[in-house]
Design an enzyme around this catalytic site. Structure first.
Site, PDB file in Angstrom:
ATOM      1  N   ARG A   1      15.196  18.850  25.013  1.00 18.23           N
ATOM      2  CA  ARG A   1      14.907  19.328  23.651  1.00 18.23           C
ATOM      3  C   ARG A   1      15.802  20.523  23.329  1.00 18.23           C
ATOM      4  NH1 ARG A   1      10.750  22.597  23.109  1.00 18.23           N
ATOM      5  NH2 ARG A   1       9.310  21.314  24.303  1.00 18.23           N
TER       6      ARG A   1
ATOM      7  N   TYR B   1      22.569  14.666  -3.410  1.00 14.73           N
ATOM      8  CA  TYR B   1      21.745  13.701  -2.708  1.00 14.73           C
ATOM      9  C   TYR B   1      20.270  13.890  -3.077  1.00 14.73           C
ATOM     10  CZ  TYR B   1      19.612  11.213   1.137  1.00 14.73           C
ATOM     11  OH  TYR B   1      18.853  10.351   1.870  1.00 14.73           O
TER      12      TYR B   1
ATOM     13  N   ASP C   1      27.318  20.764   1.500  1.00 18.03           N
ATOM     14  CA  ASP C   1      27.048  19.451   2.097  1.00 18.03           C
ATOM     15  C   ASP C   1      28.348  18.661   2.010  1.00 18.03           C
ATOM     16  OD1 ASP C   1      26.404  16.787   2.606  1.00 18.03           O
ATOM     17  OD2 ASP C   1      24.376  16.973   1.802  1.00 18.03           O
TER      18      ASP C   1
ATOM     19  N   LYS D   1      26.667   8.820   7.916  1.00 18.15           N
ATOM     20  CA  LYS D   1      27.592   8.226   6.974  1.00 18.15           C
ATOM     21  C   LYS D   1      28.979   8.052   7.621  1.00 18.15           C
ATOM     22  CE  LYS D   1      23.911   8.669   4.518  1.00 18.15           C
ATOM     23  NZ  LYS D   1      23.633   9.757   3.624  1.00 18.15           N
TER      24      LYS D   1
END
Ligand SMILES: *Cc1c(COP(=O)(O)O)cnc(C)c1O
Length: 388
Positions: A48, A106, A178, A203
């Site tokens: 983690r 987005y 972004d 993407k």
């Protein structure tokens, strides 16, 4: 070293992760790591917090973005959430921070800011960030964050990163970009003055529509320390296998994007001639508002094209009749996808506002892949012209 070489070999040439000489990155599918002795660590304790496969990927993406620090999360929205969580760790209890955000972005980011973000203490003003004047109008005394997407989504609006960064810094705010649509291969926001880059690795970076991932990169040491705490505390970091998939995808980023950009330019030319197409949004069109800025801050126009058709019936016709192109959400992969923003990515934006912004029910968005451009053009024109 050039960025296309870094994509293949990693930051400083081939750095073997183990002693076997493996050319492909090993997948360290281990939740935990043994300690040599009390008070000692191999550098890895528990996945983690840190995992060797993810660690390699994070360093790779940081070096592509020319950042000191990089963090990989299990999707783009997890990266954005982690970033805002990290910012919360820096703010006072009960303090509210104002965010100025692009109005062309987005849909999921907008949903996050308007729902969870608001409850967490962020008040957001959405505005057209292509004009610094609009930023000035939107600014409040507690504006601490400007968040932009350029090119925007789905209207492909271009915001000047350098000018926006200068303005943000002049009011004591940070600029978050972004960079999903262009990736560091085509645009490097940190070099233009941005403080933080986020991107959906799902993407272009992954590139094959088969793995979700998200990244935050920055040179801000304080923020990086907070992101480390968030990774440790909330556990949304990218698993080892998915990290491997991203490293593998990034190896071909430059060749994929070169081809995708070329295909996009050819498709734009074909769309211009199609009588059912009533407007094309693409920063590579010379007459478009963003063309010059785009040329000055990015080394390519990307492979995202939005376009208006003559009627809703044509939208239905296209979505039903495309054969090579898939009618599907997402973008950036080797497969060409067509999306209908009104009912897909921007379904949560109220209809009236959607129309006012230009996300009408005749707008389609294309993510151009690596197929032969002529086949894609033929597919689009038969779908545009066909009967039901
Ligand atoms: C897809 C996308 C996101 C969200 O990424 P996920 O990996 O789907 O969570 C964020 N920003 C942009 C621009 C995107 O296209």
């Amino acid at each position: 070293m050039n960025i296309d070489t870094i994509c293949v070999t990693g930051k400083s040439g081939y750095e073997p992760c183990d002693k076997t000489g493996a050319i492909a990155l090993p997948i360290y599918q281990s939740a935990t790591f043994a300690h040599p002795a009390l008070g000692q660590s191999t550098g890895y304790d528990y996945s983690r917090l840190k995992n060797p496969t993810r660690d390699y990927l994070e360093k790779l993406v940081a070096s592509l973005d020319q950042a000191e620090f990089g963090f990989a999360y299990n999707c783009g929205l997890a990266a954005i959430t982690a970033l805002f969580d990290a910012i919360i760790l820096n703010k006072k209890e009960g303090e509210r921070l104002h965010v100025i955000c692009s109005d062309d972005l987005y849909g999921g980011t907008e949903r996050f800011l308007n729902s969870i973000g608001k409850k967490l203490g962020f008040d957001t003003t959405f505005t057209d960030t292509t004009e610094v004047e609009n930023l000035k109008k939107a600014a409040e005394p507690n504006t601490k964050i400007i968040f932009i997407e350029t090119p925007g989504n789905p209207l492909m609006k271009i915001t000047d990163i350098k000018k926006t960064a200068d303005y943000a810094h002049s009011i004591g705010a940070i600029l978050i970009v972004d960079n999903t649509f262009l990736t560091p291969y085509l645009q490097q926001p940190l070099l233009l003055g941005a403080d933080v880059v986020v991107q959906s690795g799902t993407k272009f970076l992954c590139g094959h529509n088969d793995t979700l991932a998200g990244f935050v990169t920055t040179n801000d040491k304080n923020l990086a320390e907070k992101l480390e705490i968030i990774t440790k505390t909330t556990g949304s970091a990218l698993p080892p296998f998915d990290s491997y998939m991203l490293v593998r995808g990034i190896k071909t980023l430059s060749v994929r994007l070169d081809r995708q950009c070329q295909n996009a330019l050819k498709i734009v030319e074909a769309l211009k001639k199609n009588p059912r197409v009533k407007g094309i949004l693409f920063p590579g069109i010379k007459e478009s508002k963003g063309y010059e800025i785009s040329k000055s801050q990015a080394s390519g126009f990307g492979s995202m094209i939005s376009f208006y058709v003559d009627s809703k019936e044509t939208v239905e016709r296209v979505l039903k009749n495309v054969k090579i192109i898939h009618f599907a959400e997402s973008l950036g992969g080797i497969d060409t996808l067509i999306t209908y923003p009104a009912t897909q990515t921007h379904v949560d934006v109220p209809e009236e506002e959607r129309n006012a912004r230009g996300i009408t029910d005749t707008l389609l968005r294309l993510s151009v892949g690596i197929e032969n451009a002529d086949d894609l053009i033929e597919d689009l024109s038969q779908a545009l012209q066909s009967d039901f």
